[in-house]
Scaffold this active site. Structure first.
Site, mmCIF file in Angstrom:
data_model
loop_
_atom_site.group_PDB
_atom_site.id
_atom_site.type_symbol
_atom_site.label_atom_id
_atom_site.label_comp_id
_atom_site.label_asym_id
_atom_site.label_seq_id
_atom_site.Cartn_x
_atom_site.Cartn_y
_atom_site.Cartn_z
ATOM 1 N N PRO A 150 0.901 -1.499 0.282
ATOM 2 C CA PRO A 150 -0.191 0.111 0.380
ATOM 3 C C PRO A 150 1.426 1.106 -0.377
ATOM 4 C CG PRO A 150 -0.370 -1.915 1.681
ATOM 5 C CD PRO A 150 0.707 -2.020 1.059
ATOM 6 N N GLU A 151 0.456 2.411 -1.141
ATOM 7 C CA GLU A 151 1.226 3.170 -1.206
ATOM 8 C C GLU A 151 0.144 4.616 -0.419
ATOM 9 O OE1 GLU A 151 3.841 3.896 -4.361
ATOM 10 O OE2 GLU A 151 4.369 1.692 -4.741
ATOM 11 N N LYS A 155 3.464 6.426 4.830
ATOM 12 C CA LYS A 155 2.052 5.771 5.126
ATOM 13 C C LYS A 155 1.279 5.450 5.848
ATOM 14 C CE LYS A 155 4.924 3.773 1.292
ATOM 15 N NZ LYS A 155 5.540 3.008 0.594
ATOM 16 N N ARG A 207 0.156 -11.325 5.699
ATOM 17 C CA ARG A 207 1.892 -11.761 5.238
ATOM 18 C C ARG A 207 2.190 -11.274 6.947
ATOM 19 N NH1 ARG A 207 4.915 -9.523 0.074
ATOM 20 N NH2 ARG A 207 6.207 -10.967 1.221
#
Length: 300
Positions: free
Chosen positions: A2-3, A58, A111
């Site tokens: 995710p950016e 972020k 993850r």
């Protein structure tokens, strides 16, 4: 990963589902998160009201009324899910923030690289971040000053959150393609015109981004990232992929030329051509020698 656009989309969820609500409890469903937030910190969150939410690069910050901060970072692929308490949890649920009105937010992370922390009240949170990539007040001159101190290739430099906060692998590649800058060019070697083009490209790429995960939404239309072998949308040359600092870099060798790489390829071709000619010459010489021996044998 995710950016900035994806994290900003997540922030919309926090604004709608967390801001103004009172925390009724925090459940941690993975040992990695349990090591970061103590049972005492979890108990102390009960009754705390979320006064505002903030994004820094972020990072997602839930500011509580008493000054404490619940700090979340998705890392590689975290995201928020929401619903009501008592409903079945989604797969890969890692943390649950329950609110007093019966709703809840769930941190989902397949993850389990995402993080969650609680910072005490009146903490000066220094995340070591540079200017935000989406900040309209961030100028090309400021970007140029930051790049002038960096000797490495521009693509990995753009991933350094101390240079610019919020950019990641995808949008760095997209920005360089739009600005027609080779990812191999030394950051400190960019001209004033190139820096201005890059700043403009970053703004355009972020404005165009949908905020959806690029692999999950057919509305996401990337120009160069993950398009190895496909024709460049601008000139038709096949897009190439290399690895820089452990990350994939996608670029158009025609639209984003770099002298060093071009020379290296030309030299490689020259050496290969020379090698083929030399091998052919050697083979011809050997064949002629064998033929001479056969002729001499017949005469003998």
């Amino acid at each position: 990963m995710p950016e900035l656009p994806e994290v900003e989309a997540a922030m919309e969820t926090l604004r709608r589902r967390a801001k103004g609500r009172t925390i009724a409890g925090l459940e941690l469903l993975h040992p990695a998160l349990e090591r970061r937030i103590t049972p005492a910190q979890r108990r102390a969150l009960v009754g705390a009201r979320v006064s505002r939410v903030e994004r820094r690069g972020k990072h997602q910050l839930l500011h509580l009324e008493d000054g404490r901060i619940l700090h979340v970072h998705f890392r590689m692929n975290g995201d928020w899910a929401h619903g009501r308490q008592g409903e079945e949890l989604p797969k890969f649920a890692r943390a649950v923030v329950n609110f007093g009105d019966g709703t809840r937010l769930i941190l989902v992370d397949s993850r389990m690289l995402g993080t969650m922390d609680v910072h005490p009240a009146n903490t000066e949170l220094d995340l070591g971040l540079g200017p935000d990539a989406a900040d309209a007040a961030w100028t090309a001159a400021q970007l140029g000053a930051a790049l002038a101190r960096k000797r490495g290739p521009i693509k990995p430099v753009l991933l350094d959150q101390r240079v610019v906060a919020g950019l990641g692998n995808i949008y760095a590649a997209e920005s360089l393609w739009r600005a027609r800058i080779s990812p191999f060019t030394a950051a400190s070697a960019l001209t004033t015109a190139q820096v201005a083009a890059l700043r403009k490209a970053i703004a355009a790429v972020l404005l165009r981004a949908t905020g959806s995960r690029y692999t999950d939404d057919d509305t996401v239309n990337l120009d160069v990232y993950d398009r190895e072998g496909l024709p460049c949308r601008r000139c038709g040359t096949p897009v190439e992929r290399v690895v820089q600092a452990g990350r994939s870099t996608f670029f158009c060798p025609t639209c984003q030329p770099h002298g060093g790489v071009a020379k290296k390829k030309a030299a490689t071709k020259k050496v290969a051509k020379k090698g083929v000619k030399k091998a052919a010459k050697k083979s011809a010489k050997k064949s002629a020698k064998k033929a001479t021996k056969r002729t001499a044998k017949r005469k003998g």
